[in-house]
Enzyme design. Structure first.
Site, PDB file in Angstrom:
ATOM      1  N   ASN A  96      11.972   8.562   7.025  1.00  0.00           N
ATOM      2  CA  ASN A  96      13.415   8.500   6.726  1.00  0.00           C
ATOM      3  C   ASN A  96      13.680   8.415   5.229  1.00  0.00           C
ATOM      4  OD1 ASN A  96      12.493   5.820   6.542  1.00  0.00           O
ATOM      5  ND2 ASN A  96      14.395   4.945   7.312  1.00  0.00           N
ATOM      6  N   ASP A 307       6.595  -2.940   8.570  1.00  0.00           N
ATOM      7  CA  ASP A 307       7.941  -2.378   8.410  1.00  0.00           C
ATOM      8  C   ASP A 307       8.469  -2.688   7.005  1.00  0.00           C
ATOM      9  OD1 ASP A 307      10.204  -0.934   8.893  1.00  0.00           O
ATOM     10  OD2 ASP A 307      11.015  -2.254  10.443  1.00  0.00           O
TER      11      ASP A 307
HETATM   12  O1  DOR Z   1      14.977  -2.936   9.003  1.00  0.00           O
HETATM   13  C1  DOR Z   1      14.800  -1.737   8.993  1.00  0.00           C
HETATM   14  N1  DOR Z   1      14.747  -1.035   7.849  1.00  0.00           N
HETATM   15  N2  DOR Z   1      14.647  -1.104  10.148  1.00  0.00           N
HETATM   16  C2  DOR Z   1      14.604   0.208  10.236  1.00  0.00           C
HETATM   17  O2  DOR Z   1      14.494   0.706  11.323  1.00  0.00           O
HETATM   18  C3  DOR Z   1      14.719   1.054   9.034  1.00  0.00           C
HETATM   19  C4  DOR Z   1      14.318   0.310   7.838  1.00  0.00           C
HETATM   20  C5  DOR Z   1      14.722   0.979   6.571  1.00  0.00           C
HETATM   21  O3  DOR Z   1      14.465   2.187   6.413  1.00  0.00           O
HETATM   22  O4  DOR Z   1      15.289   0.304   5.698  1.00  0.00           O
HETATM   23 ZN    ZN Z   2      10.741   0.988   9.869  1.00  0.00          ZN
HETATM   24 ZN    ZN Z   3      12.260   1.049  12.894  1.00  0.00          ZN
END
Ligand code: DOR
Ligand code: ZN
Ligand code: ZN
Length: 428
Positions: A96, A307
């Site tokens: 992303n 994450d």
């Molecule tokens: O906390 C999050 N941040 N969850 C996600 O799914 C995307 C991520 C982000 O790209 O900042």
């Molecule tokens: Zn993520």
């Molecule tokens: Zn995610």
């Protein structure tokens, strides 16, 4: 011999060979030459690891590098330094970015630049749909043909089940992995934290567990039917643990990860309108935390990932309603896992090494998570004996958005070696 590196006398844990004990690790020409007694060897560089713990370099399956397009949050060089500082030598980057990594060219461009700029091994996942718009599948054959190993729509779900099913069939044919962010976007309704009494107390809209559980259930059903290999990202609910357990019992090719913030903090720990506690999925209830820990202990969850989601201080200054979801994690995951799971006896150090290096490497199908002779010399050396307080000002990441600032932990990274090169060494 020149080009040799000897890490001497550390407590070595190798989840591949199952070796556990005090030993030297000899590195030659970018590979592990051996684990044993090399005291007579005249290596060019000797590092004293007595009192320290030597693990294979960590493998983080869930990292947001923000490059290209959002390099004020993070870039390839800063994420590489942050990874090295966390003992992470291989990472899987989420797609992303801006634009999303939705073509073979974009995936390859990031991976090629990372070879020059990041210092650690970077694997880029491709998005599942073009532009991450949920409408049209990416060119799965072309992307797999260029060597990509994983697909993900992380940041959101592929909400159309017909499209997701088709993606699974195609990705399965190519043998790649799907990293699955489970969130029914139609059920979020503006929620910014867990739906519970704490949300009511803070006057904030909530996100129910069913937002995650419904898509997790849908996707393990689709995976069982299609034979696709799926890896559930950042599981946060007791329901996810039940679903993953049932899916495995039914023979689905499902693996799953939990992030440190979800197995350590609950919504009870949110001190107020502080967006360093805002991430997606959100911090859940104490009962969910308990279920996640039990799932880690019993093997339901075989991976601990971060994450790692850096955002700028300005973006995160806007409180729960106004700021983006996400916290950093790549520089604190080993210390938090050691302190919260190994010290209390929930996991052994060997199991921690499995969940943070061996298992993720196997799931993605990459080298790593091994100190066997001939393996790439990806090594992390930690001091698990002396406590320290997490200080975001020390982070190599551009992101400082962590809910763990000031927390006392054990597990400072002392040395990180990637492909035989020292990529981090603590100044002492
Ligand atoms: O906390 C999050 N941040 N969850 C996600 O799914 C995307 C991520 C982000 O790209 O900042
Ligand atoms: Zn993520
Ligand atoms: Zn995610």
């Amino acid at each position: 011999m020149s080009g040799e590196l000897l890490i001497r006398g550390g407590f070595v844990i190798d989840p591949d060979t199952r070796f556990e004990g005090v030993a030297d690790v000899l590195v030659r020409d970018g590979a592990i030459a051996g684990v044993g007694d090399f005291s007579g060897t005249g290596a060019a560089e000797v590092i004293d690891a007595s009192g320290l713990t030597v693990l294979p370099g960590l493998v983080d399956l869930h990292v947001h590098m923000r490059d290209p397009g959002q390099t004020w949050k993070e870039d390839l060089a800063s994420v590489g330094r942050a990874a090295a500082r966390g003992g992470v030598t291989s990472l899987l980057a989420m797609p992303n970015t801006a634009p999303p990594a939705d073509t073979a060219e974009r995936v390859l461009d990031i991976e090629r630049r990372a070879v020059r700029e990041a210092g650690v091994h970077v694997y880029q996942s491709a998005s599942i749909t073009l532009g991450m718009e949920g409408k049209e599948l990416v060119d799965i054959d072309g992307i797999c043909g260029s060597g990509a190993l994983a697909f993900s729509e992380d940041g959101k779900s592929v909400m159309n089940p017909v499209l997701m099913r088709r993606a699974m069939l195609k990705i399965r044919e190519r043998g790649a992995l799907i990293c699955d962010h489970c969130e029914d976007i139609g059920m979020v309704e503006g929620g910014v934290m867990n739906a519970d009494a704490n949300a009511e107390r803070l006057g904030l809209p909530g996100i129910t567990n069913s937002v995650e559980d419904t898509i997790a259930a849908r996707d393990v059903i689709l995976a069982a039917e299609t034979g696709a290999r799926i890896h559930l990202c950042h599981c946060s609910t007791a329901g996810s643990a039940v679903i993953v357990r049932a899916a495995k019992a039914a023979g689905a090719r499902v693996t799953a990860e939990v992030c440190p913030h979800h197995f350590i903090l609950s919504s009870d720990d949110i001190p107020g309108d502080d967006a360093n506690f805002k991430m997606n999925p959100p911090l859940r209830s104490a009962a969910d935390v308990k279920a996640l820990r039990e799932g880690l202990r019993d093997g339901t969850f075989e991976v601990i990932s971060t994450d790692h989601a850096p955002h700028s201080a300005e973006e995160k200054a806007k409180g729960f309603r106004g700021s983006p979801f996400g916290i950093v994690g790549i520089e604190t995951s080993a210390a938090l896992t050691y302190t919260e799971l190994v010290l209390p006896g929930i996991l052994t150090l060997m199991q921690m090494a499995e969940k943070m290096s061996r298992n993720p490497a196997e799931i993605l199908g990459i080298p790593g998570g091994s100190l066997r002779a001939g393996a790439p010399a990806d090594i992390a050396v930690f001091d698990f004996s002396n406590p320290y307080r997490i200080d975001p000002a020390e982070f190599a990441s551009k992101g400082r958005n962590t809910p763990f600032a000031g927390r006392e932990v054990y597990g400072r990274t002392r040395l990180t070696v990637a492909a035989g090169k020292i990529v981090f060494r603590e100044k002492t």
